[in-house]
Write a protein that holds these residues in place. Sequence first.
Motif, PDB file in Angstrom:
ATOM      1  N   GLY A  72       0.781  -1.225   0.000  1.00 34.92           N
ATOM      2  CA  GLY A  72       0.000   0.000   0.000  1.00 34.92           C
ATOM      3  C   GLY A  72       0.814   1.277   0.000  1.00 34.92           C
ATOM      4  N   GLN A  73       2.153   1.175  -0.050  1.00 33.55           N
ATOM      5  CA  GLN A  73       3.015   2.354  -0.100  1.00 33.55           C
ATOM      6  C   GLN A  73       3.408   2.647  -1.541  1.00 33.55           C
ATOM      7  OE1 GLN A  73       6.264   1.298   2.619  1.00 33.55           O
ATOM      8  NE2 GLN A  73       5.605   2.935   3.989  1.00 33.55           N
ATOM      9  N   TYR A  74       3.149   3.830  -1.995  1.00 38.41           N
ATOM     10  CA  TYR A  74       3.578   4.369  -3.278  1.00 38.41           C
ATOM     11  C   TYR A  74       3.361   3.389  -4.442  1.00 38.41           C
ATOM     12  CZ  TYR A  74       6.392   7.000  -6.678  1.00 38.41           C
ATOM     13  OH  TYR A  74       6.835   7.671  -7.788  1.00 38.41           O
ATOM     14  N   GLY A  78      -1.975  -2.220  -2.780  1.00 34.82           N
ATOM     15  CA  GLY A  78      -2.560  -2.735  -1.553  1.00 34.82           C
ATOM     16  C   GLY A  78      -4.056  -2.579  -1.589  1.00 34.82           C
ATOM     17  N   PRO A  79      -4.783  -3.421  -0.874  1.00 38.37           N
ATOM     18  CA  PRO A  79      -6.244  -3.362  -0.892  1.00 38.37           C
ATOM     19  C   PRO A  79      -6.789  -2.163  -0.123  1.00 38.37           C
ATOM     20  CG  PRO A  79      -5.494  -5.039   0.641  1.00 38.37           C
ATOM     21  CD  PRO A  79      -4.273  -4.527  -0.057  1.00 38.37           C
ATOM     22  N   TYR A  85      -3.665  -4.188   6.584  1.00 41.07           N
ATOM     23  CA  TYR A  85      -2.462  -3.496   7.036  1.00 41.07           C
ATOM     24  C   TYR A  85      -2.214  -3.677   8.528  1.00 41.07           C
ATOM     25  CZ  TYR A  85      -3.258  -1.563   2.456  1.00 41.07           C
ATOM     26  OH  TYR A  85      -3.479  -1.443   1.099  1.00 41.07           O
ATOM     27  N   ALA A  86      -2.834  -4.686   9.111  1.00 43.69           N
ATOM     28  CA  ALA A  86      -2.498  -5.040  10.487  1.00 43.69           C
ATOM     29  C   ALA A  86      -1.002  -5.316  10.556  1.00 43.69           C
ATOM     30  CB  ALA A  86      -3.294  -6.261  10.928  1.00 43.69           C
ATOM     31  N   THR A 200      -0.246   6.378  -2.482  1.00 37.73           N
ATOM     32  CA  THR A 200      -0.311   5.581  -1.257  1.00 37.73           C
ATOM     33  C   THR A 200      -1.760   5.282  -0.898  1.00 37.73           C
ATOM     34  OG1 THR A 200       1.753   6.573  -0.480  1.00 37.73           O
ATOM     35  CG2 THR A 200       0.355   5.532   1.183  1.00 37.73           C
ATOM     36  N   SER A 201      -1.995   4.070  -0.396  1.00 38.24           N
ATOM     37  CA  SER A 201      -3.350   3.646  -0.046  1.00 38.24           C
ATOM     38  C   SER A 201      -3.850   4.391   1.192  1.00 38.24           C
ATOM     39  CB  SER A 201      -3.373   2.138   0.235  1.00 38.24           C
ATOM     40  OG  SER A 201      -4.533   1.776   0.944  1.00 38.24           O
TER      41      SER A 201
END
Length: 286
Positions: A72-74, A78-79, A85-86, A200-201
């Motif tokens: 999820g970074q840049y 990521g969903p 993201y736990a 980013t997400s």
Amino acid sequence: MSKPPFVALPGGVEALRVDTPRGAFAALRAGRPVHGTALLLPGFTGSKEDFIALLGPLAAAGFRVLAVDGRGQYETEGPADEDAYAQDELAQDLLALATALTAPDDPPLHLLGHSLGGHIARAAALRAPGAFASLTLMSCGPGVVCDEQQSRAKLLGDALATYDMETVWQAMRAFDPPEAADARTPADVDDFLHRRWLGTSPAQLMATARQLREEPDRTAELAGLPLPVHVLTGASDYVWPVSQMDDMARRLRAHRTVVEGADHSPNVDRPAETAAALAAFWSADR
């Protein structure tokens, strides 16, 4: 927010994607593993480019180094589900990357986490300490961030739950700490920071902002592992008090480096000195 000094890739640095059973991760890679391999994980709102000034010096010191965008970074997808993201999910991503980056007969790699990335790296080491040759916690405290940063993290999480990323980006500029303001920032770096934010997400940011406000102190658990630990910080820090990181290093019986002239991002503020300290730690006989 860590701000790389430049974003054009230096000679010898390549962009790639690392495929794992948990997805593909955008990365920057440099060097050959003469003395080993290191995996570098950025912090909150960060990306692989935060380490761009370290890659050349570490490669020259005989290390293969890979800086990655976490889930999820840049440039790593990521969903939209915050549960993805736990911290344990992100730690398992690191373990999958460690497996993907080492052949069966290779020695374990060195793991470095910057800021929030240090908490994720710590969780990965606690989950599978044998996966790594060492752990470096760069500008990462033992638990929750300082009161001011807790307030900022909550404000950001609340804003992301209500507004789109562009609206939040514009509002964030007014809340940057004084040390983040620099009129000398090159235009291409400013453009990159905006592009990185939009890439980013939001779910990743909301989940990790909450982690910064809730992370327990796991120093005693980490101290129980037979894993060499390095605590590296600047001489000052606006996210965790340096004295708190000093105490954490003592409790861990860790190697300790303070980079003079650096703040929360010694990888950006003093890359040559930071790279030298990292290479010395990774090369040490134990």
